[in-house]
Design a protein around this motif. Structure first.
Motif, PDB file in Angstrom:
ATOM      1  N   TYR A 134       0.775  -1.333   0.074  1.00  0.00           N
ATOM      2  CA  TYR A 134       0.329  -0.172  -0.112  1.00  0.00           C
ATOM      3  C   TYR A 134       0.882   0.790  -0.094  1.00  0.00           C
ATOM      4  N   ALA A 135       0.777   2.317  -0.694  1.00  0.00           N
ATOM      5  CA  ALA A 135       1.813   3.746  -0.834  1.00  0.00           C
ATOM      6  C   ALA A 135       0.262   5.052  -0.432  1.00  0.00           C
ATOM      7  N   HIS A 160       5.187  10.911   2.376  1.00  0.00           N
ATOM      8  CA  HIS A 160       4.339   9.257   1.529  1.00  0.00           C
ATOM      9  C   HIS A 160       5.003   8.948   2.766  1.00  0.00           C
ATOM     10  N   CYS A 161       3.924   7.759   2.729  1.00  0.00           N
ATOM     11  CA  CYS A 161       4.251   6.504   3.362  1.00  0.00           C
ATOM     12  C   CYS A 161       3.924   5.099   1.967  1.00  0.00           C
ATOM     13  N   ARG A 162       4.236   4.005   2.670  1.00  0.00           N
ATOM     14  CA  ARG A 162       4.532   2.957   1.809  1.00  0.00           C
ATOM     15  C   ARG A 162       4.843   1.866   2.472  1.00  0.00           C
ATOM     16  N   ARG A 163       4.071   0.487   2.668  1.00  0.00           N
ATOM     17  CA  ARG A 163       4.051  -0.324   2.928  1.00  0.00           C
ATOM     18  C   ARG A 163       3.854  -1.213   2.224  1.00  0.00           C
ATOM     19  N   LEU A 173      -5.682  -4.012   3.914  1.00  0.00           N
ATOM     20  CA  LEU A 173      -5.399  -2.860   3.771  1.00  0.00           C
ATOM     21  C   LEU A 173      -5.771  -2.021   4.453  1.00  0.00           C
ATOM     22  N   ARG A 174      -6.829  -2.451   5.201  1.00  0.00           N
ATOM     23  CA  ARG A 174      -7.509  -1.055   6.473  1.00  0.00           C
ATOM     24  C   ARG A 174      -5.824  -1.145   7.547  1.00  0.00           C
ATOM     25  N   ALA A 175      -5.223  -2.606   7.991  1.00  0.00           N
ATOM     26  CA  ALA A 175      -4.208  -2.043   8.579  1.00  0.00           C
ATOM     27  C   ALA A 175      -2.915  -0.672   8.224  1.00  0.00           C
ATOM     28  N   ASP A 179      -3.932   2.390   8.386  1.00  0.00           N
ATOM     29  CA  ASP A 179      -4.599   3.242   9.697  1.00  0.00           C
ATOM     30  C   ASP A 179      -3.179   3.577  10.117  1.00  0.00           C
ATOM     31  N   SER A 180      -1.717   2.603   9.421  1.00  0.00           N
ATOM     32  CA  SER A 180      -0.440   2.545  10.038  1.00  0.00           C
ATOM     33  C   SER A 180      -0.225   4.207   8.395  1.00  0.00           C
ATOM     34  N   CYS A 181      -0.490   3.943   7.845  1.00  0.00           N
ATOM     35  CA  CYS A 181       0.428   4.925   6.943  1.00  0.00           C
ATOM     36  C   CYS A 181      -0.347   6.387   7.859  1.00  0.00           C
ATOM     37  N   MET A 182      -1.868   6.391   8.536  1.00  0.00           N
ATOM     38  CA  MET A 182      -2.282   7.737   8.643  1.00  0.00           C
ATOM     39  C   MET A 182      -1.369   7.983   9.836  1.00  0.00           C
ATOM     40  N   ARG A 183      -1.361   6.952  11.125  1.00  0.00           N
ATOM     41  CA  ARG A 183      -0.705   7.288  12.091  1.00  0.00           C
ATOM     42  C   ARG A 183       1.409   7.891  11.917  1.00  0.00           C
TER      43      ARG A 183
END
Length: 112
Positions: free
Chosen positions: A38-39, A57-60, A86-88, A91-95
């Motif tokens: 997810y990005a 930016h965030c990338r998981r 995807l939800r996790a 949520d991790s990107c929001m944090r």
């Protein structure tokens, strides 16, 4: 950006979060287990100047674990596990966004 700023001109700041991409694929070292990637990007826009005042930016893309799902597990029950993953990630990107952006904006707000 100009359109968004115009649409929300009554607000001083606009937070725009965009999913840049998501998907799932197998781990090359363990082809029967899958990862969910997810990005996303967050922008804080000053609607008066129409300028981006903060961006992150965030990338998981998780490492393989003993709990990494198979393709069938990801897609079972209407893709329930995929949706959870995807939800996790979101949520991790929001944090992460809060940690990256909030201190900068808190300082900007207190200086105003």
């Amino acid at each position: 950006m100009a359109g968004l700023s115009r649409d929300y001109a009554a607000s001083d700041l606009l937070v725009d979060i965009e999913t840049l991409g998501w998907g799932f694929s197998y781990y090359p070292s363990a082809m029967r287990t899958y990862q969910v990637a997810y990005a996303a990007r967050l922008k804080v826009i000053d609607t008066r100047s129409m300028q981006t005042v903060a961006e992150a930016h965030c990338r998981r893309s998780p490492e393989k674990t003993d709990d990494s799902p198979s393709r069938a597990e990801l897609l079972a029950n209407g893709a329930e596990r995929l949706k959870q993953e995807l939800r996790a990630a979101a949520d991790s990107c929001m944090r992460e966004f809060e940690n990256k952006i909030y201190p900068r904006n808190q300082q900007m707000i207190s200086e105003a």
